[in-house]
Design an enzyme around this catalytic site. Structure first.
Site, mmCIF file in Angstrom:
data_model
loop_
_atom_site.group_PDB
_atom_site.id
_atom_site.type_symbol
_atom_site.label_atom_id
_atom_site.label_comp_id
_atom_site.label_asym_id
_atom_site.label_seq_id
_atom_site.Cartn_x
_atom_site.Cartn_y
_atom_site.Cartn_z
ATOM 1 N N HIS A 56 0.943 -1.217 0.032
ATOM 2 C CA HIS A 56 -0.211 0.332 -0.005
ATOM 3 C C HIS A 56 1.035 0.974 0.190
ATOM 4 C CE1 HIS A 56 -2.936 2.751 2.650
ATOM 5 N NE2 HIS A 56 -3.318 3.155 0.921
ATOM 6 N N HIS B 65 -1.755 1.353 7.769
ATOM 7 C CA HIS B 65 -3.427 1.021 7.693
ATOM 8 C C HIS B 65 -4.206 -1.030 8.077
ATOM 9 C CE1 HIS B 65 -0.699 4.397 5.377
ATOM 10 N NE2 HIS B 65 -1.871 4.977 5.557
HETATM 11 FE FE1 FES Z 1 0.010 -0.695 4.708
HETATM 12 FE FE2 FES Z 1 -1.215 0.736 4.223
HETATM 13 S S1 FES Z 1 1.058 1.122 4.324
HETATM 14 S S2 FES Z 1 -1.641 -0.904 4.503
#
Ligand code: FES
Length: 172
Positions: free
Chosen positions: A102, A121
């Protein structure tokens, strides 16, 4: 009479919009085909690299590695049961990137459910299912490193099956 001309002009405009929309849809179809081809290129072979020896591994304890270069951290795991992509005598040795797909936060290993977890997140990736994302904001599974084991028990990595975080393509 004037009102009818306006209605005709409106119809012509509508038809032009429809044609433009159809052309846009055709372009979108071409785009998705190209994207599909690009996705196929995410799986690449890198120069092989020795990561560790089987004797270095303790079941269900992650061993830190880097692959294909020092900028790409990962873990080597002996899970204890055969899993997708697993190598070694028991088919249970796997390796994953530890950069969250992500936004690149470092993942940590949860030995309880054998997942890699993101503190950013809260994305979660199942190490027993090829790094499949089971929760969170990431939009791809976790890159798994392709492995082999030689006759001396040395574990080598050969490639990656998903795009590593922060890279535009899987090239060195
Ligand atoms: Fe891992 Fe957003 S950086 S879920």
């Amino acid at each position: 009479m004037k009102c009818n001309r306006l209605v005709d002009a409106g119809r012509r405009q509508f038809l032009r919009g429809g044609l433009a929309g159809a052309a846009g849809a055709a372009a979108a179809t071409v785009m998705s085909t190209q994207q599909a081809k690009a996705q196929g290129l995410a799986r690449v072979e890198y120069p092989p690299n020795r990561l560790a020896n089987i004797a270095d591994l303790v079941e269900n304890e992650p061993l830190d590695i880097t692959y294909p270069d020092d900028e790409s951290p990962g873990v080597l795991l002996k899970l204890g049961t055969a899993v997708p992509g697993g190598v070694g005598p028991d088919g249970d040795i796997v390796a994953f990137s530890t950069l969250c797909p992500h936004k690149g936060w470092y993942l940590s290993y949860n030995a309880g459910d054998r997942t890699l977890n993101c503190p950013g997140h809260y994305s979660r990736f199942d190490c027993e299912a090829g790094g499949q994302q089971t929760w969170g904001h990431a939009t791809q599974n976790l890159p798994q490193f392709e492995l082999s084991v030689d006759s001396a028990g040395d574990i080598h990595a050969h490639g990656v099956d998903e795009l590593l975080y922060g890279r535009l393509s899987n090239v060195l």
